[in-house]
Design a protein around this motif. Structure first.
Motif, PDB file in Angstrom:
ATOM      1  N   TRP A   6     -43.353  24.814  26.455  1.00 17.79           N
ATOM      2  CA  TRP A   6     -43.678  23.507  25.878  1.00 17.79           C
ATOM      3  C   TRP A   6     -44.094  23.673  24.413  1.00 17.79           C
ATOM      4  N   ASP A   7     -43.414  22.942  23.542  1.00 29.37           N
ATOM      5  CA  ASP A   7     -43.797  22.918  22.125  1.00 29.37           C
ATOM      6  C   ASP A   7     -44.548  21.611  21.866  1.00 29.37           C
TER       7      ASP A   7
ATOM      8  N   THR B 107     -46.009  24.330  29.653  1.00 28.24           N
ATOM      9  CA  THR B 107     -45.216  25.534  29.934  1.00 28.24           C
ATOM     10  C   THR B 107     -45.107  25.715  31.452  1.00 28.24           C
ATOM     11  N   THR B 108     -43.889  25.962  31.899  1.00 29.91           N
ATOM     12  CA  THR B 108     -43.560  25.868  33.324  1.00 29.91           C
ATOM     13  C   THR B 108     -42.824  27.111  33.800  1.00 29.91           C
ATOM     14  N   TYR B 109     -43.103  27.522  35.025  1.00 23.74           N
ATOM     15  CA  TYR B 109     -42.401  28.638  35.654  1.00 23.74           C
ATOM     16  C   TYR B 109     -41.359  28.069  36.613  1.00 23.74           C
ATOM     17  N   ILE B 110     -40.164  28.629  36.575  1.00 28.37           N
ATOM     18  CA  ILE B 110     -39.055  28.131  37.398  1.00 28.37           C
ATOM     19  C   ILE B 110     -38.625  29.256  38.338  1.00 28.37           C
TER      20      ILE B 110
ATOM     21  N   LEU C 231     -47.310  26.993  34.460  1.00 31.65           N
ATOM     22  CA  LEU C 231     -47.893  28.341  34.429  1.00 31.65           C
ATOM     23  C   LEU C 231     -48.287  28.723  33.009  1.00 31.65           C
ATOM     24  N   GLY C 232     -49.581  28.942  32.831  1.00 37.20           N
ATOM     25  CA  GLY C 232     -50.065  29.446  31.536  1.00 37.20           C
ATOM     26  C   GLY C 232     -50.039  30.963  31.563  1.00 37.20           C
ATOM     27  N   SER C 233     -51.150  31.587  31.100  1.00 38.63           N
ATOM     28  CA  SER C 233     -51.218  33.053  31.092  1.00 38.63           C
ATOM     29  C   SER C 233     -51.237  33.573  32.533  1.00 38.63           C
TER      30      SER C 233
END
Ligand code: PLP
Length: 303
Positions: free
Chosen positions: A40-41, A93-96, A125-127
């Motif tokens: 994500w920006d 921000t994303t995990y796929i 999902l971040g860090s």
């Protein structure tokens, strides 16, 4: 809010998908998967799928090796993923996670059944580790080899090997594990590739040392060569080289680019994140969030 997943050609609510207790994927670990991020920006209010094409190329290669063919092209898989992210309306921000698995409920552990299924789910999902500097240990569990459960296929069953190594080192007070190959060479982490900085060169184990051909690894090597002008060497690495490296760091979709500051209770370099790791990490995030024009092609805009 409904969580939407892709299942067998359609986007459906997650609760509509289930597997049987008899399913081969559950009983024998007959599946393979990918791990992808979309970044994500905040500034540009845009979500970028990171190197989707390369991830789905790798998934189809795994499917081929494991007799799990699915009837989709790389482009179709990229398009489904963008559609799924839009449907979930993720603005972070994303995990796929695409998983291909044997859906058959018959008893025999065979790859022969044609019942191959694809599910894709995603989550913010971040860090991953929650840390910027990791203290790691070499695990007593050796890496599975290409002639056992090929690590390059991201086979679901192979992650028991990763889980055993992670548990061992976590119970011993470390953050993450490093695997050695069957013949004692440095291999990779349970879910990440490894790099060393030695005499100004970037060194990483070769594909023939039972590692996953990491897409973050490839990105890091490209950035080191192109942007830092560093020589990148793929060669076998001995355990004690880790202790005397100027820097050690991990790369991976979940782990991103993260410094290793201690190995087997020996300080690496200054014991802090090194300069090369920091530069590569900063560049990696710029590239992933679509801020670097030269590498715009790595990102697929979702909105
Ligand atoms: C065992 C293993 N090695 C390395 C990696 C890093 O690969 P990538 O950068 O493509 O995520 C992963 C994660 O997918 C992994 O599971």
């Amino acid at each position: 809010m409904t969580s939407w997943v892709f299942y067998q050609g359609k986007i459906v609510p997650e609760e509509e998908v289930s597997i049987s207790i008899r399913c081969k994927a559950f009983n024998y670990g007959l599946g393979c998967f990918e791990g992808i991020r979309a970044y994500w920006d905040e500034e540009g209010q845009q979500l970028y799928g990171f190197r989707l094409k390369e991830h789905y190329e790798r998934l189809l290669e795994s499917c081929k090796a494991l007799y799990m063919d699915i009837p989709y092209t790389v482009q179709e898989l990229c398009d489904f993923t963008v559609e799924l992210l839009r449907k979930n309306n993720f603005k972070t921000t994303t995990y796929i996670r695409p998983v291909v698995y044997k859906g058959s409920n018959s008893l025999t552990p065979t790859l022969k059944d044609e019942d191959n299924r694809l599910v894709i789910y995603c989550q913010p999902l971040g860090s991953y580790s929650g840390k910027t500097e990791l203290k790691v240990a070499v695990s007593s569990w050796r890496r599975i080899t290409d002639n056992m459960i090929p690590p390059r296929t991201k086979a679901t069953g192979g992650y028991l090997n990763s889980a055993l190594a992670s548990l061992e080192v976590l119970q011993n007070g470390f953050d993450e594990a490093i695997f050695l190959t069957q013949d004692g060479k440095v291999c990779e982490g349970p879910g990440e590739n490894i790099f060393l900085v030695k005499k100004g060169k970037l060194v990483t184990p070769p594909l023939s040392d039972d590692i996953l051909e990491g897409i973050t690894r490839d990105t890091v090597m490209t950035l080191a060569r192109e942007e830092l002008g560093m020589e990148v060497v793929e060669r076998s690495v001995s355990r004690t080289e880790l202790y005397n490296a100027q820097e050690v760091f991990f790369s991976g979709t979940a782990m991103e680019v993260t410094a290793v500051v201690e190995v087997d209770r020996r300080k690496v370099g200054t014991g802090k994140e090194g300069e090369v790791c920091k530069k590569l990490r900063d560049m990696f995030f710029d590239v992933a969030t679509g801020k670097n024009e030269k590498y715009k092609g790595y990102g697929t805009a979702v909105y």
